[in-house]
Each structure stands twice: as structure tokens, then as C-alpha cells.
Design a protein around this motif. Sequence first.
Motif, PDB file in Angstrom:
ATOM      1  N   LEU A  81       0.832  -1.198   0.000  1.00 47.30           N
ATOM      2  CA  LEU A  81       0.000   0.000   0.000  1.00 47.30           C
ATOM      3  C   LEU A  81       0.870   1.253   0.000  1.00 47.30           C
ATOM      4  O   LEU A  81       0.602   2.206  -0.753  1.00 47.30           O
ATOM      5  CB  LEU A  81      -0.936  -0.012   1.212  1.00 47.30           C
ATOM      6  N   ALA A  82       1.928   1.260   0.803  1.00 45.44           N
ATOM      7  CA  ALA A  82       2.834   2.413   0.848  1.00 45.44           C
ATOM      8  C   ALA A  82       3.518   2.632  -0.493  1.00 45.44           C
ATOM      9  O   ALA A  82       3.704   3.779  -0.921  1.00 45.44           O
ATOM     10  CB  ALA A  82       3.865   2.219   1.949  1.00 45.44           C
ATOM     11  N   LEU A  83       3.890   1.562  -1.177  1.00 46.24           N
ATOM     12  CA  LEU A  83       4.538   1.680  -2.482  1.00 46.24           C
ATOM     13  C   LEU A  83       3.620   2.369  -3.491  1.00 46.24           C
ATOM     14  O   LEU A  83       4.033   3.308  -4.178  1.00 46.24           O
ATOM     15  CB  LEU A  83       4.942   0.295  -3.002  1.00 46.24           C
ATOM     16  N   PHE A  84       2.363   1.939  -3.556  1.00 44.73           N
ATOM     17  CA  PHE A  84       1.438   2.525  -4.518  1.00 44.73           C
ATOM     18  C   PHE A  84       1.072   3.960  -4.142  1.00 44.73           C
ATOM     19  O   PHE A  84       0.939   4.821  -5.019  1.00 44.73           O
ATOM     20  CB  PHE A  84       0.184   1.662  -4.648  1.00 44.73           C
ATOM     21  N   VAL A  85       0.939   4.233  -2.862  1.00 37.63           N
ATOM     22  CA  VAL A  85       0.607   5.597  -2.436  1.00 37.63           C
ATOM     23  C   VAL A  85       1.779   6.537  -2.711  1.00 37.63           C
ATOM     24  O   VAL A  85       1.577   7.669  -3.168  1.00 37.63           O
ATOM     25  CB  VAL A  85       0.198   5.612  -0.948  1.00 37.63           C
ATOM     26  N   MET A  86       2.999   6.098  -2.459  1.00 37.51           N
ATOM     27  CA  MET A  86       4.162   6.946  -2.749  1.00 37.51           C
ATOM     28  C   MET A  86       4.313   7.197  -4.249  1.00 37.51           C
ATOM     29  O   MET A  86       4.694   8.288  -4.657  1.00 37.51           O
ATOM     30  CB  MET A  86       5.439   6.318  -2.185  1.00 37.51           C
ATOM     31  N   ALA A  87       3.997   6.196  -5.063  1.00 39.98           N
ATOM     32  CA  ALA A  87       4.025   6.413  -6.515  1.00 39.98           C
ATOM     33  C   ALA A  87       2.981   7.454  -6.916  1.00 39.98           C
ATOM     34  O   ALA A  87       3.247   8.318  -7.756  1.00 39.98           O
ATOM     35  CB  ALA A  87       3.776   5.095  -7.244  1.00 39.98           C
ATOM     36  N   GLY A 100      10.805  13.617 -10.268  1.00 39.35           N
ATOM     37  CA  GLY A 100      11.507  12.664 -11.114  1.00 39.35           C
ATOM     38  C   GLY A 100      11.579  11.270 -10.518  1.00 39.35           C
ATOM     39  O   GLY A 100      11.627  10.282 -11.245  1.00 39.35           O
ATOM     40  N   TRP A 101      11.580  11.167  -9.198  1.00 43.12           N
ATOM     41  CA  TRP A 101      11.652   9.858  -8.557  1.00 43.12           C
ATOM     42  C   TRP A 101      10.369   9.069  -8.733  1.00 43.12           C
ATOM     43  O   TRP A 101      10.319   7.886  -8.409  1.00 43.12           O
ATOM     44  CB  TRP A 101      12.017   9.963  -7.080  1.00 43.12           C
ATOM     45  N   ALA A 102       9.327   9.697  -9.256  1.00 41.71           N
ATOM     46  CA  ALA A 102       8.071   8.983  -9.492  1.00 41.71           C
ATOM     47  C   ALA A 102       8.212   7.971 -10.630  1.00 41.71           C
ATOM     48  O   ALA A 102       7.479   6.978 -10.655  1.00 41.71           O
ATOM     49  CB  ALA A 102       6.952   9.961  -9.811  1.00 41.71           C
ATOM     50  N   VAL A 103       9.137   8.191 -11.551  1.00 37.80           N
ATOM     51  CA  VAL A 103       9.307   7.266 -12.676  1.00 37.80           C
ATOM     52  C   VAL A 103       9.855   5.916 -12.198  1.00 37.80           C
ATOM     53  O   VAL A 103       9.223   4.880 -12.440  1.00 37.80           O
ATOM     54  CB  VAL A 103      10.187   7.887 -13.785  1.00 37.80           C
ATOM     55  N   PRO A 104      11.006   5.850 -11.496  1.00 39.27           N
ATOM     56  CA  PRO A 104      11.460   4.530 -11.040  1.00 39.27           C
ATOM     57  C   PRO A 104      10.540   3.899  -9.996  1.00 39.27           C
ATOM     58  O   PRO A 104      10.361   2.678  -9.982  1.00 39.27           O
ATOM     59  CB  PRO A 104      12.852   4.784 -10.462  1.00 39.27           C
ATOM     60  N   LEU A 105       9.935   4.723  -9.149  1.00 37.67           N
ATOM     61  CA  LEU A 105       9.016   4.187  -8.151  1.00 37.67           C
ATOM     62  C   LEU A 105       7.738   3.669  -8.807  1.00 37.67           C
ATOM     63  O   LEU A 105       7.200   2.632  -8.416  1.00 37.67           O
ATOM     64  CB  LEU A 105       8.679   5.262  -7.111  1.00 37.67           C
ATOM     65  N   GLY A 106       7.279   4.358  -9.835  1.00 37.07           N
ATOM     66  CA  GLY A 106       6.110   3.883 -10.581  1.00 37.07           C
ATOM     67  C   GLY A 106       6.402   2.592 -11.318  1.00 37.07           C
ATOM     68  O   GLY A 106       5.553   1.693 -11.383  1.00 37.07           O
ATOM     69  N   ARG A 107       7.611   2.482 -11.852  1.00 36.07           N
ATOM     70  CA  ARG A 107       7.994   1.233 -12.514  1.00 36.07           C
ATOM     71  C   ARG A 107       8.062   0.086 -11.513  1.00 36.07           C
ATOM     72  O   ARG A 107       7.637  -1.034 -11.816  1.00 36.07           O
ATOM     73  CB  ARG A 107       9.344   1.405 -13.206  1.00 36.07           C
ATOM     74  N   ALA A 108       8.580   0.361 -10.316  1.00 32.13           N
ATOM     75  CA  ALA A 108       8.625  -0.679  -9.281  1.00 32.13           C
ATOM     76  C   ALA A 108       7.217  -1.095  -8.881  1.00 32.13           C
ATOM     77  O   ALA A 108       6.939  -2.288  -8.701  1.00 32.13           O
ATOM     78  CB  ALA A 108       9.390  -0.167  -8.063  1.00 32.13           C
ATOM     79  N   ALA A 109       6.314  -0.129  -8.769  1.00 34.98           N
ATOM     80  CA  ALA A 109       4.922  -0.443  -8.430  1.00 34.98           C
ATOM     81  C   ALA A 109       4.271  -1.260  -9.539  1.00 34.98           C
ATOM     82  O   ALA A 109       3.482  -2.173  -9.267  1.00 34.98           O
ATOM     83  CB  ALA A 109       4.133   0.834  -8.173  1.00 34.98           C
ATOM     84  N   LEU A 110       4.597  -0.960 -10.787  1.00 37.62           N
ATOM     85  CA  LEU A 110       4.060  -1.751 -11.896  1.00 37.62           C
ATOM     86  C   LEU A 110       4.576  -3.182 -11.834  1.00 37.62           C
ATOM     87  O   LEU A 110       3.817  -4.133 -12.079  1.00 37.62           O
ATOM     88  CB  LEU A 110       4.420  -1.124 -13.246  1.00 37.62           C
ATOM     89  N   ILE A 111       5.854  -3.365 -11.517  1.00 39.15           N
ATOM     90  CA  ILE A 111       6.415  -4.720 -11.426  1.00 39.15           C
ATOM     91  C   ILE A 111       5.747  -5.493 -10.297  1.00 39.15           C
ATOM     92  O   ILE A 111       5.398  -6.664 -10.467  1.00 39.15           O
ATOM     93  CB  ILE A 111       7.945  -4.650 -11.246  1.00 39.15           C
ATOM     94  N   VAL A 112       5.537  -4.840  -9.156  1.00 35.33           N
ATOM     95  CA  VAL A 112       4.870  -5.508  -8.037  1.00 35.33           C
ATOM     96  C   VAL A 112       3.453  -5.906  -8.427  1.00 35.33           C
ATOM     97  O   VAL A 112       3.005  -7.020  -8.147  1.00 35.33           O
ATOM     98  CB  VAL A 112       4.875  -4.610  -6.782  1.00 35.33           C
TER      99      VAL A 112
END
Length: 149
Positions: free
Chosen positions: A72-78, A87-99
Amino acid sequence: MAKLTKQEMKHGEKVIGGPKIYFWVISVLVGIGTFSLSDIASWGRNIYIGPVGLRFPQVIPSFGDNTPLLFLALFVMALVGLYVRKGWAVPLGRAALIVSMVVFFPVGTIFGAILWKRFNDPAAKKYLNYGARDEEDKETEDNEVKETK
């Protein structure tokens, strides 16, 4: 932050709209699951049919009770990164997509593959200021090299 025209802002916001909606839906689903089914680990492993009891082995290793909260924290932070255009939303969004591709296998993989292209779009990267710091650092280094010559 990069200076963008109104047209570039609208196009970048349109491109990032898909991942925003997807992360909202996933966050709500994970939140509902986290807060309504808090005791899912105990009733999912044993099945009793009359006098016969079936006990299933634990296939997925237990990471503790905080694992759904980490998802939940991963998706909310994205989502936060997308809304504040960092700019950090791009790698974090990609990580959320992988999860989401792994956890929600068939449907998450389809949506993740579609939305992955949105993060690679140059308009989205410009809108989220992804890589802007690297370009600024290169410009300052070039100016310093020119000044020393």
C-alpha cells in the motif's frame, strides 16, 4: 523544474493519467484487503470437510504482518510522486508496476505492460522532470569547462 508550455503540460498530464488511475484502483483494492481481511493467514491454510482435515503447506514465505502495508505504501508513494511531478516517481512507478504484475498476475501483467510505455514516453519524462537534474549538471559542467579555457 523545467519550464513547460500549456500544451506540453496537458500532453504530459494526459500521458500520466493512466498510471494515476491504475495506482488509485490498486491502492483502494490493497487498502480494502489490508483493513478488512486482517486474519487471512490463519483461515486460508486449513480446510475441514467433516472429520477430515486438509492442511496445505506454506508456499509463499511469510514476510510478517506488515507486507500488505508495504504494498500500500509503495502505490501511495508512486501516486504522490506523480501528483507533485517529481523525477523519482518514474522509477518508483515502474517498481509499483512490477509488483502489480507479479501479485495480480494475469490482469496486472496486462495493465503493467500497457502502462510501462507511458513511463517511457518523452513527454511524461519531461512532465515529471525525470533526468532534468542530470541535464542541469551537464550544463554546469560544460559552463565550468568553458570558463577554465
